[in-house]
Motif scaffolding. Structure first.
Motif, PDB file in Angstrom:
ATOM      1  N   THR A 307       4.623  -4.144  -7.950  1.00  0.00           N
ATOM      2  CA  THR A 307       4.231  -3.634  -6.767  1.00  0.00           C
ATOM      3  C   THR A 307       2.973  -3.411  -6.600  1.00  0.00           C
ATOM      4  N   THR A 309       0.158  -1.588  -4.229  1.00  0.00           N
ATOM      5  CA  THR A 309      -0.138  -0.661  -2.836  1.00  0.00           C
ATOM      6  C   THR A 309      -1.709  -0.443  -2.925  1.00  0.00           C
ATOM      7  N   ASP A 313      -0.406   3.050   0.079  1.00  0.00           N
ATOM      8  CA  ASP A 313       0.647   2.426   1.240  1.00  0.00           C
ATOM      9  C   ASP A 313       1.165   1.010   0.730  1.00  0.00           C
ATOM     10  N   PRO A 314       2.227   0.719   0.802  1.00  0.00           N
ATOM     11  CA  PRO A 314       2.899  -0.494   0.234  1.00  0.00           C
ATOM     12  C   PRO A 314       2.088  -1.713   0.671  1.00  0.00           C
TER      13      PRO A 314
END
Length: 470
Positions: A307, A309, A313-314
């Motif tokens: 994951t 970011t 924010d992704p």
């Protein structure tokens, strides 16, 4: 101060160095030193100007010290700030004429051996180039052939096309008829041949039309980085088509103060650690707009299963890091998942320098990965493809060298085992081994201090990262 730090490290770091195992998921923030690629390009462009340039955030490592030593040999002044050694003021020689009848020591730094010889075009006498013994294996013929087309003479003192050699400047530069000089080089084995010629070409009267003649063109982002830096310095270089560059004659001059971005490729081992050890690793000051090949890291780590970011924010895999405004610098955070996905086939032709870090992650994945587009890595600090295969197999995994890359077939963790791993005097092979050591107990790394080439205190930063955990 940099050399004193190197001496202290050499005194306290064991050889071979026991790579620490991650005993808990990470929760670390790692500040990455300045980009080697940008640091050495700024040093060259500052030397080619007419006024002093203050470079802030300059990477202080063996490669940049070698570059400053090379420039000093040519009559350039490189003065460290007494309070902050990463700030250096570069003053070009008077009238832009470099000192000839001198000798440049390149060490094992590709940017020194490929970027500095073109400066001899503007010197008042011949300059001899030499380096570490390992540097004698690195190809140089395409660059030197390009210099010959610009009127220079080259005398080899060993094997043709390799260090050591002497470059003698031409009596006259340019065509004299207002037309750009046509230069053809095969840059298949290194984008640095193109970058080295482009950096100097603005000072050629009438300009230069440079054409790549090979079948492959590796590391195009590095060439785009060079083009952007030249244009920031007042140059005019364009690429009308892939493999063809037009450089207009211009007086170069960087702004009075420039700041170096963090080295995004050097962030690869640390960010990759989040996938291997679990947890999260953050790198502050990540630029949203960059010409560094390391800017491709977020998308690759995302494909491995992380994951990612940027300031919370992704990460958008489609838009990569260009989803933010150009003036935005934030904290990139990478969080590992429960397992690492193999990537099938991944083309790394645009970012070959991060291949060792990607290979370390792929070795610990749950399915095979083929890294392609990196045949040119055979001509780096060592033959990185052969070295990666050897070291992957040394710890019990399986790998195979391909024509233009390597195939990696992971095995179960219990089939992996510790070993004393070679670094091959290659900083990225040393960090590759340290990454494997996060998961595989008993790994020791020979000559880990070769990492000083681009990271002045890798072992200290690595140990500090592991001390920060959930």
């Amino acid at each position: 101060m940099g050399r004193m730090n190197e001496a202290n490290q050499a005194h306290v770091v064991a050889d071979p160095w026991p790579a620490p195992v991650a005993t808990a998921p990470l929760d670390a923030t790692v500040t990455i030193p300045g980009s080697k690629s940008l640091s050495n390009r700024y040093l060259i462009l500052a030397a080619l100007g007419s006024d002093p340039v203050r470079i802030r955030g300059l990477l202080r490592s063996r490669d940049t010290d070698l570059m400053m030593g090379a420039l000093r040999a040519l009559g350039v002044t490189c003065e460290e700030d007494t309070d902050e050694p990463t700030t250096v003021t570069v003053t070009p020689p008077k009238d832009g004429v470099f000192s000839g009848n001198s000798e440049v020591f390149c060490g094992l730094a590709g940017t020194v051996m490929r970027f500095v010889p073109p400066l001899v075009l503007f010197a008042d006498g011949p300059v001899r180039f030499d380096g570490d013994e390992q540097a004698y294996a690195r190809p140089m013929e395409p660059l030197l052939f390009g210099l010959k087309q610009l009127g220079a003479r080259v005398e080899y003192h060993g094997e043709r096309g390799h260090l050591p050699f002497t470059v003698t400047p031409p009596e006259h530069l340019g065509t004299g008829d207002g037309k750009p000089v046509k230069v053809r080089v095969d840059s298949s084995s290194s984008s640095q041949f193109v970058s080295g010629l482009l950096l100097a070409a603005s000072r050629i009267p009438d300009g230069v039309l440079l054409r790549h003649t090979g079948t492959t063109l590796p590391s195009l982002p590095h060439i785009r980085m060079t083009m952007e830096d030249i244009n920031v310095a007042g140059g005019d270089v364009t690429m009308p088509e892939r493999g063809r560059w037009l450089v207009q004659p211009r007086a170069l001059g960087l702004p009075g103060t420039v700041t170096v971005e963090p080295d995004l490729s050097n962030a690869a081992p640390f960010l990759g650690a989040a996938l291997i050890a679990g947890g999260v690793v953050r790198v502050p000051n990540w630029p949203a707009h960059t010409t560094q090949p390391g800017g491709l890291l977020p998308s690759m780590l995302h494909k491995f299963g992380a994951t990612v970011t940027l300031d919370g924010d992704p990460f958008d895999e489609v838009n990569d890091c260009e989803m933010f405004d150009d003036d935005f610098n934030g904290t990139l955070a990478v969080t590992g998942g429960t397992s690492i996905r193999g990537l099938g086939e991944l083309d790394l032709s645009a970012a070959g320098e991060i291949a060792p870090s990607v290979a370390a992650i792929a070795t610990l994945a749950n399915s095979p990965t083929e890294l392609i587009g990196i045949g040119h890595l055979r001509g780096h600090e060592t033959n990185r493809l052969a070295a990666l295969v050897t070291e992957i197999e040394r710890v019990g995994a399986r790998a195979e060298e391909l024509d233009n890359g390597i195939a990696i077939e992971p095995v179960a963790d219990d089939a992996l085992h510790g070993a004393v791993m070679e670094s091959y005097a290659d900083h990225r092979m040393a960090t590759f081994a340290a990454m494997l050591g996060l998961r595989i107990p008993g790994i020791e790394i020979k000559d880990v201090l070769t990492t000083r080439k681009t990271i002045p205190d890798f072992t200290g930063m690595w140990t500090a990262m592991l001390a920060q955990h959930e």
